[in-house]
Design a protein around this motif. Structure first.
Motif, PDB file in Angstrom:
ATOM      1  N   ARG A 193       5.762  -2.891   9.322  1.00  0.00           N
ATOM      2  CA  ARG A 193       6.165  -2.226  10.557  1.00  0.00           C
ATOM      3  C   ARG A 193       5.319  -2.799  12.052  1.00  0.00           C
ATOM      4  N   ASN A 196       2.448   1.848   0.789  1.00  0.00           N
ATOM      5  CA  ASN A 196       2.226   2.412   2.292  1.00  0.00           C
ATOM      6  C   ASN A 196       1.405   1.149   2.976  1.00  0.00           C
ATOM      7  N   HIS A 254       1.410   2.317  10.676  1.00  0.00           N
ATOM      8  CA  HIS A 254       0.986   3.448  10.045  1.00  0.00           C
ATOM      9  C   HIS A 254       2.272   3.912   9.359  1.00  0.00           C
ATOM     10  N   THR A 255       1.811   4.971   8.225  1.00  0.00           N
ATOM     11  CA  THR A 255       3.103   5.173   7.411  1.00  0.00           C
ATOM     12  C   THR A 255       2.774   6.827   7.358  1.00  0.00           C
ATOM     13  N   ASP A 256       3.616   7.441   6.636  1.00  0.00           N
ATOM     14  CA  ASP A 256       3.470   9.015   6.305  1.00  0.00           C
ATOM     15  C   ASP A 256       2.709   8.873   4.858  1.00  0.00           C
ATOM     16  N   ARG A 276       4.968   8.123  11.113  1.00  0.00           N
ATOM     17  CA  ARG A 276       5.522   6.629  10.725  1.00  0.00           C
ATOM     18  C   ARG A 276       5.430   5.944  12.224  1.00  0.00           C
ATOM     19  N   ASP A 289      10.621   4.634   4.760  1.00  0.00           N
ATOM     20  CA  ASP A 289      10.714   3.575   4.100  1.00  0.00           C
ATOM     21  C   ASP A 289      11.341   2.288   4.694  1.00  0.00           C
ATOM     22  N   GLU A 342      -1.419   5.075   5.222  1.00  0.00           N
ATOM     23  CA  GLU A 342      -1.399   6.480   5.415  1.00  0.00           C
ATOM     24  C   GLU A 342      -2.640   7.214   5.862  1.00  0.00           C
ATOM     25  N   LEU A 348       3.915  -1.328   3.728  1.00  0.00           N
ATOM     26  CA  LEU A 348       4.809  -1.046   4.822  1.00  0.00           C
ATOM     27  C   LEU A 348       4.368  -0.938   6.051  1.00  0.00           C
ATOM     28  N   ALA A 349       3.228  -0.536   6.260  1.00  0.00           N
ATOM     29  CA  ALA A 349       2.412  -0.269   7.546  1.00  0.00           C
ATOM     30  C   ALA A 349       2.281  -1.713   8.301  1.00  0.00           C
TER      31      ALA A 349
END
Length: 169
Positions: free
Chosen positions: A121, A114, A104-106, A160, A70, A146, A117-118
């Motif tokens: 990042r 996600n 990318h995320t998990d 991640r 996160d 993800e 969040l990606a």
């Protein structure tokens, strides 16, 4: 009917470093993306749509930017590696190259979360590179969420990450 399908990004194999290695030099980055390196390989498929779909997707140069759960905050290790990337991008051999940063995320969190969040990042990496003198016109940040895990376990922290790919003109 046969068609020619060009992937929008260069097909790049991951930079081969020993498992324990977490840093690389600007010269290694330049070599990877320049004519002599793996970055020169293009993903081209000539065949039917089905034949092209069955080929593996292009992979990217992992800029070794991994994140905590996160989080879109760059670690000191990530900043060190990105400083080398910024130095490499100033090399004359890469002066005309443009890049895509894929975040990318998990699989923790919802798909919608996600994706955001990606994007954060990828943007964190782009912002750092711009602060190091890389022209914003040479990089594009994308959040892919993800959907493209690096390893089979979708919750593995390895997923991640941010990958860097050459952008075909």
């Amino acid at each position: 009917m046969r068609n020619l399908r060009l992937f929008g990004l260069a097909a790049l194999a991951a930079l081969a470093l020993p498992a324990a290695a977490q840093e690389y030099s600007a010269d290694e980055v330049v070599e990877f993306f320049s004519e002599g390196g793996a970055g020169a390989t293009r993903g081209i498929c000539v065949g039917t749509a089905q034949e092209c779909a069955e080929q593996s997707a292009p992979s990217g140069f992992d800029v070794l930017v991994n994140f905590e759960l996160d989080s879109a905050t760059l670690t000191e290790e990530a900043k060190s590696n990105l400083t080398q990337v910024a130095s490499a991008l100033s090399d004359d051999r890469l002066s005309d190259a443009q890049f895509v940063l894929e975040g990318h995320t998990d699989a923790s969190g919802t798909e919608a979360y996600n994706n955001v969040l990606a994007e954060r990042r990828a943007q964190a990496v782009a912002d750092f590179l711009v602060a190091q003198g890389v022209s914003i016109d040479r990089i594009e940040a994308l959040g892919l969420g993800e959907g493209n895990p690096r390893v089979e376990d979708p919750f593995d922290p390895v997923n991640r990450r941010v990958e860097m790919k050459l952008k075909l003109q």
